[in-house]
Design a protein around this motif. Structure first.
Motif, PDB file in Angstrom:
ATOM      1  N   LEU A  65       0.825  -1.209   0.000  1.00 41.53           N
ATOM      2  CA  LEU A  65       0.000   0.000   0.000  1.00 41.53           C
ATOM      3  C   LEU A  65       0.863   1.264   0.000  1.00 41.53           C
ATOM      4  O   LEU A  65       0.529   2.250  -0.663  1.00 41.53           O
ATOM      5  CB  LEU A  65      -0.945  -0.007   1.198  1.00 41.53           C
ATOM      6  CG  LEU A  65      -2.055  -1.058   1.137  1.00 41.53           C
ATOM      7  CD1 LEU A  65      -2.816  -1.104   2.454  1.00 41.53           C
ATOM      8  CD2 LEU A  65      -2.985  -0.799  -0.031  1.00 41.53           C
ATOM      9  N   THR A  66       1.984   1.217   0.701  1.00 40.39           N
ATOM     10  CA  THR A  66       2.918   2.346   0.693  1.00 40.39           C
ATOM     11  C   THR A  66       3.468   2.561  -0.718  1.00 40.39           C
ATOM     12  O   THR A  66       3.596   3.698  -1.184  1.00 40.39           O
ATOM     13  CB  THR A  66       4.065   2.113   1.696  1.00 40.39           C
ATOM     14  OG1 THR A  66       3.493   2.009   3.004  1.00 40.39           O
ATOM     15  CG2 THR A  66       5.084   3.226   1.659  1.00 40.39           C
ATOM     16  N   GLU A  69       0.803   4.191  -2.878  1.00 43.41           N
ATOM     17  CA  GLU A  69       0.740   5.622  -2.565  1.00 43.41           C
ATOM     18  C   GLU A  69       1.883   6.375  -3.233  1.00 43.41           C
ATOM     19  O   GLU A  69       1.689   7.464  -3.770  1.00 43.41           O
ATOM     20  CB  GLU A  69       0.784   5.843  -1.054  1.00 43.41           C
ATOM     21  CG  GLU A  69      -0.465   5.416  -0.338  1.00 43.41           C
ATOM     22  CD  GLU A  69      -0.320   5.485   1.179  1.00 43.41           C
ATOM     23  OE1 GLU A  69       0.729   5.943   1.680  1.00 43.41           O
ATOM     24  OE2 GLU A  69      -1.264   5.065   1.867  1.00 43.41           O
ATOM     25  N   MET A  72       1.255   6.767  -6.898  1.00 36.82           N
ATOM     26  CA  MET A  72       0.209   7.775  -7.130  1.00 36.82           C
ATOM     27  C   MET A  72       0.761   9.198  -6.986  1.00 36.82           C
ATOM     28  O   MET A  72       0.246  10.124  -7.608  1.00 36.82           O
ATOM     29  CB  MET A  72      -0.962   7.539  -6.182  1.00 36.82           C
ATOM     30  CG  MET A  72      -1.729   6.268  -6.520  1.00 36.82           C
ATOM     31  SD  MET A  72      -3.011   5.858  -5.325  1.00 36.82           S
ATOM     32  CE  MET A  72      -4.180   7.158  -5.649  1.00 36.82           C
ATOM     33  N   ARG A  73       1.814   9.358  -6.189  1.00 40.37           N
ATOM     34  CA  ARG A  73       2.479  10.660  -6.061  1.00 40.37           C
ATOM     35  C   ARG A  73       3.501  10.890  -7.171  1.00 40.37           C
ATOM     36  O   ARG A  73       4.119  11.940  -7.240  1.00 40.37           O
ATOM     37  CB  ARG A  73       3.196  10.753  -4.708  1.00 40.37           C
ATOM     38  CG  ARG A  73       2.321  10.919  -3.501  1.00 40.37           C
ATOM     39  CD  ARG A  73       3.130  11.261  -2.253  1.00 40.37           C
ATOM     40  NE  ARG A  73       4.296  10.409  -2.064  1.00 40.37           N
ATOM     41  CZ  ARG A  73       4.307   9.257  -1.395  1.00 40.37           C
ATOM     42  NH1 ARG A  73       3.200   8.796  -0.866  1.00 40.37           N
ATOM     43  NH2 ARG A  73       5.422   8.555  -1.268  1.00 40.37           N
TER      44      ARG A  73
END
Length: 118
Positions: A65-66, A69, A72-73
Motif C-alpha cells: 500500500l505504501t 501511494e 500515485m504521487r
C-alpha cells in the motif's frame, strides 16, 4: 475501489475493536472474527475486520500500500522493493483460468492455419 488495510488490534470490547493503522486508532467491527484477540493483525474493509493476518502478511500488505501511494504521487523508485514477491517473475494464472486460456489458444490455432506456435 475498496482497499483492505492491515491493522493491529489494541483492545476489544464486545464486537468492537480498537485497531491501530500507523499512528491512528480506528473503531473496527470484529463481528466476523470472534476468535480475534488484542495483538492480532486483521485485514479491515470499510470499518469491518474480514480476516486475521499473521504479522509478516500484515507487513507485506502495508509495504504494498505504501508503494501504491508512492506511485500515485509520481515516485516509483521503490516499487520493486515494495513488491519483491512479484518483481522479476511473470504472474501465473489460477489453474481454472490457465485451462481456459489453453483451450481458447488451441481453438484459435486450429481455426487459423497461418498462426504458428512458438
Amino acid at each position: 475501489m475498496c482497499l483492505g488495510l492491515p491493522m493491529r488490534i489494541e483492545t476489544i470490547d464486545g464486537w468492537n475493536g480498537r485497531c491501530r493503522h500507523g499512528d491512528a486508532l480506528h473503531d473496527v467491527d470484529l463481528a466476523l472474527l470472534p476468535e480475534a484477540r488484542p495483538g492480532d493483525h486483521v485485514l479491515v474493509f470499510l470499518g469491518a475486520g474480514r480476516r486475521l493476518l499473521d504479522a509478516a502478511e500484515a507487513e507485506q500488505i502495508a509495504q504494498a500500500l505504501t508503494a501504491v501511494e508512492a506511485v500515485m504521487r509520481g515516485d516509483a523508485t521503490s516499487i520493486d522493493a515494495a513488491f519483491a514477491d512479484l518483481a522479476g517473475r511473470e504472474p501465473t494464472l489460477p489453474p481454472h483460468l490457465a485451462a481456459e486460456f489453453a483451450a481458447r489458444s488451441a481453438a484459435r490455432r486450429a481455426s487459423d492455419p497461418e498462426e504458428t506456435t512458438p
